[in-house]
Design a protein around this motif. Structure first.
Motif, PDB file in Angstrom:
ATOM      1  N   LEU A  11       0.813  -1.212   0.000  1.00 55.40           N
ATOM      2  CA  LEU A  11       0.000   0.000   0.000  1.00 55.40           C
ATOM      3  C   LEU A  11       0.849   1.265   0.000  1.00 55.40           C
ATOM      4  CD1 LEU A  11      -2.933  -0.909   2.419  1.00 55.40           C
ATOM      5  CD2 LEU A  11      -3.156  -0.154   0.055  1.00 55.40           C
ATOM      6  N   ILE A  12       1.875   1.306   0.848  1.00 60.22           N
ATOM      7  CA  ILE A  12       2.726   2.495   0.901  1.00 60.22           C
ATOM      8  C   ILE A  12       3.467   2.669  -0.419  1.00 60.22           C
ATOM      9  CG2 ILE A  12       4.728   3.556   2.023  1.00 60.22           C
ATOM     10  CD1 ILE A  12       3.835   2.246   4.630  1.00 60.22           C
ATOM     11  N   ALA A  13       3.969   1.571  -0.984  1.00 60.26           N
ATOM     12  CA  ALA A  13       4.664   1.649  -2.268  1.00 60.26           C
ATOM     13  C   ALA A  13       3.733   2.151  -3.363  1.00 60.26           C
ATOM     14  CB  ALA A  13       5.234   0.284  -2.639  1.00 60.26           C
ATOM     15  N   PHE A  14       2.490   1.669  -3.361  1.00 59.03           N
ATOM     16  CA  PHE A  14       1.533   2.060  -4.399  1.00 59.03           C
ATOM     17  C   PHE A  14       1.150   3.533  -4.278  1.00 59.03           C
ATOM     18  CE2 PHE A  14      -2.779   2.564  -6.068  1.00 59.03           C
ATOM     19  CZ  PHE A  14      -2.635   2.022  -7.336  1.00 59.03           C
TER      20      PHE A  14
ATOM     21  N   MET B  28      15.351  13.905  -2.172  1.00 59.29           N
ATOM     22  CA  MET B  28      15.302  12.996  -1.026  1.00 59.29           C
ATOM     23  C   MET B  28      14.442  13.564   0.101  1.00 59.29           C
ATOM     24  SD  MET B  28      19.280  11.690  -0.950  1.00 59.29           S
ATOM     25  CE  MET B  28      18.913  10.410   0.252  1.00 59.29           C
ATOM     26  N   ILE B  29      14.521  14.859   0.303  1.00 62.40           N
ATOM     27  CA  ILE B  29      13.704  15.495   1.348  1.00 62.40           C
ATOM     28  C   ILE B  29      12.222  15.367   1.003  1.00 62.40           C
ATOM     29  CG2 ILE B  29      13.124  17.694   2.436  1.00 62.40           C
ATOM     30  CD1 ILE B  29      16.091  18.471   2.118  1.00 62.40           C
ATOM     31  N   ALA B  30      11.889  15.641  -0.261  1.00 61.79           N
ATOM     32  CA  ALA B  30      10.499  15.503  -0.708  1.00 61.79           C
ATOM     33  C   ALA B  30      10.035  14.057  -0.554  1.00 61.79           C
ATOM     34  CB  ALA B  30      10.370  15.955  -2.158  1.00 61.79           C
ATOM     35  N   ALA B  31      10.925  13.117  -0.852  1.00 62.67           N
ATOM     36  CA  ALA B  31      10.588  11.690  -0.730  1.00 62.67           C
ATOM     37  C   ALA B  31      10.339  11.315   0.726  1.00 62.67           C
ATOM     38  CB  ALA B  31      11.708  10.841  -1.308  1.00 62.67           C
ATOM     39  N   GLY B  32      11.117  11.871   1.636  1.00 65.44           N
ATOM     40  CA  GLY B  32      10.913  11.591   3.053  1.00 65.44           C
ATOM     41  C   GLY B  32       9.548  12.067   3.532  1.00 65.44           C
TER      42      GLY B  32
ATOM     43  N   VAL C 257       1.703   9.229  -6.363  1.00 61.14           N
ATOM     44  CA  VAL C 257       1.954  10.641  -6.044  1.00 61.14           C
ATOM     45  C   VAL C 257       3.285  11.092  -6.657  1.00 61.14           C
ATOM     46  CG1 VAL C 257       2.312  12.309  -4.188  1.00 61.14           C
ATOM     47  CG2 VAL C 257       0.585  10.503  -3.941  1.00 61.14           C
ATOM     48  N   THR C 258       4.299  10.242  -6.578  1.00 58.64           N
ATOM     49  CA  THR C 258       5.600  10.555  -7.161  1.00 58.64           C
ATOM     50  C   THR C 258       5.474  10.826  -8.659  1.00 58.64           C
ATOM     51  OG1 THR C 258       6.896   9.310  -5.536  1.00 58.64           O
ATOM     52  CG2 THR C 258       7.869   9.585  -7.715  1.00 58.64           C
TER      53      THR C 258
ATOM     54  N   VAL D   4      12.027   9.329 -13.000  1.00 55.77           N
ATOM     55  CA  VAL D   4      11.566  10.288 -11.987  1.00 55.77           C
ATOM     56  C   VAL D   4      12.754  10.906 -11.256  1.00 55.77           C
ATOM     57  CG1 VAL D   4      10.350  10.487  -9.792  1.00 55.77           C
ATOM     58  CG2 VAL D   4       9.348   9.160 -11.670  1.00 55.77           C
ATOM     59  N   THR D   5      12.701  12.213 -11.056  1.00 53.95           N
ATOM     60  CA  THR D   5      13.728  12.889 -10.259  1.00 53.95           C
ATOM     61  C   THR D   5      13.173  13.274  -8.887  1.00 53.95           C
ATOM     62  OG1 THR D   5      14.884  13.714 -12.215  1.00 53.95           O
ATOM     63  CG2 THR D   5      15.316  14.853 -10.149  1.00 53.95           C
ATOM     64  N   LEU D   6      12.175  14.138  -8.859  1.00 58.02           N
ATOM     65  CA  LEU D   6      11.569  14.558  -7.583  1.00 58.02           C
ATOM     66  C   LEU D   6      10.120  14.088  -7.524  1.00 58.02           C
ATOM     67  CD1 LEU D   6      11.924  17.821  -5.631  1.00 58.02           C
ATOM     68  CD2 LEU D   6       9.630  17.086  -6.261  1.00 58.02           C
ATOM     69  N   PRO D   7       9.795  13.369  -6.448  1.00 59.67           N
ATOM     70  CA  PRO D   7      10.599  12.871  -5.327  1.00 59.67           C
ATOM     71  C   PRO D   7      11.397  11.622  -5.727  1.00 59.67           C
ATOM     72  CG  PRO D   7       8.249  13.088  -4.739  1.00 59.67           C
ATOM     73  CD  PRO D   7       8.348  13.129  -6.227  1.00 59.67           C
ATOM     74  N   SER D   8      12.436  11.324  -4.960  1.00 65.13           N
ATOM     75  CA  SER D   8      13.251  10.145  -5.226  1.00 65.13           C
ATOM     76  C   SER D   8      12.534   8.893  -4.712  1.00 65.13           C
ATOM     77  CB  SER D   8      14.606  10.280  -4.537  1.00 65.13           C
ATOM     78  OG  SER D   8      15.224   9.025  -4.384  1.00 65.13           O
TER      79      SER D   8
END
Length: 324
Positions: A169-172, A276-280, A177-178, A227-231
């Motif tokens: 679920l989290i991966a999906f 990476m910050i956006a991904a976090g 969103v990414t 994809v670049t942002l988010p990582s």
């Protein structure tokens, strides 16, 4: 009063809510992919093999589920089918959002990194000065898919369904969103912007052809992470650490491996620090949503007095569960 057999109170859809939710999400994403690709006249080849694999894996899950022979093999089949479908539809979606051709933001991302004191060029050159360490980071970066696959099998073997639900679920949620964010705020990569490590930009030809409208078709087995942002590697590294949080020895192994993956993201993934910050932030939000979904599902069931299977509380007036 009207008496009904106890079996009518068994909420199979509720029991399988996470799997059903992801299945519906994959189907919806697949429909979006199909319509969007047709609209922009973009073709993707090799999907029949993906569909065949999904069907075979799902049938394995159904067989072992209905026969009752093995809960482990049933979960392995189900989750492998879902991961296969999710991976295919999601990577196509990233290509479609890239075709939006919004202005590139590499200069902005590099400037934000510099304001935070992150010198990408200096750090890249420092890492490359130690070939063995650089190779180690490369190995950690490339381990993402293996880690996901092994974790899915491990959780199914241990019959930790909730962990498999969390992982999927989290991966999906985070990848959907990414994909949207990367389409609206696109960037090529730090390798390209700083003209260092450009030979690692294997995605460059695909990304640029999507942006300039010259792309006509892609083979599903040759598609790249664009994809670049988010990582997304950052999201998965944090996710793997999260799902193993209550383990002991396996957690230490996963923690060490994914700390290396996080260190590898700027240099082996060509990412900026802001990626990476956006991904976090995205990971935290996705984890919160997933936790809410799973808790809501658990509250929707009432334990059987014998503790053997989940039961749905009667909600229709005049209906009572017969006394055992």
């Amino acid at each position: 009063m009207l008496s009904l057999p106890a079996s009518i109170f068994v909420p199979l859809p509720i029991k399988s809510t996470p799997k059903i939710a992801v299945t519906c999400g994959i189907a919806l994403l697949g429909m979006v992919d199909l319509i969007w690709a047709h609209y922009i006249d973009l073709a993707f080849h090799g999907l029949s093999s993906i569909l065949g694999s999904m069907l075979l894996l799902a049938l394995i899950g159904v067989f072992y589920d209905l026969s009752g022979r093995s809960k482990r093999l049933s979960d392995m089949g189900y989750y492998a089918a879902l991961w296969t479908g999710f991976s295919a539809t999601a990577v196509i979606f990233t290509y479609l959002t890239a075709s939006l051709n919004f202005p590139l933001h590499d200069a902005l991302f590099a400037d934000l990194d510099a304001k935070m004191g992150f010198d990408w060029v200096a750090l890249y050159l420092a890492v490359e000065g130690y070939p063995r360490f650089s190779a180690l980071l490369g190995w950690a970066y490339d381990s993402m898919y293996v880690q996901l696959f092994v974790s899915m099998l491990y959780f199914a073997h241990k019959q930790w369904t909730r962990k498999n639900d969390e992982l999927l679920l989290i991966a999906f949620i985070s990848l959907v969103v990414t994909s949207i964010f990367s389409g609206v705020f696109p960037a090529v990569c730090a390798w390209h912007y700083f003209d260092l490590g450009i030979e690692r930009s294997v995605h460059l030809s695909h990304l640029l052809s999507l942006r300039n409208g010259t792309a006509a078709s892609f083979s599903i087995d040759q598609m790249q992470g664009i994809v670049t942002l988010p990582s997304y590697h950052t999201v998965i590294a944090l996710l793997l650490i999260y799902v193993y949080r209550d383990q002991k020895w396996s957690f230490l192994l996963i923690l060490a491996l994914n700390v290396l993956m996080l260190l590898s993201v700027p240099f082996r993934g060509g990412h900026y620090l802001v990626d990476m910050i956006a991904a976090g932030i995205l990971f935290v939000l996705s984890a919160v949503v997933t936790k809410y979904v799973l808790r809501s599902r658990e509250r929707a069931t009432v334990p059987d007095p014998a503790g053997t299977r989940p039961l749905m509380a009667p909600v229709v007036s005049g209906m009572r569960r017969p006394a055992s």
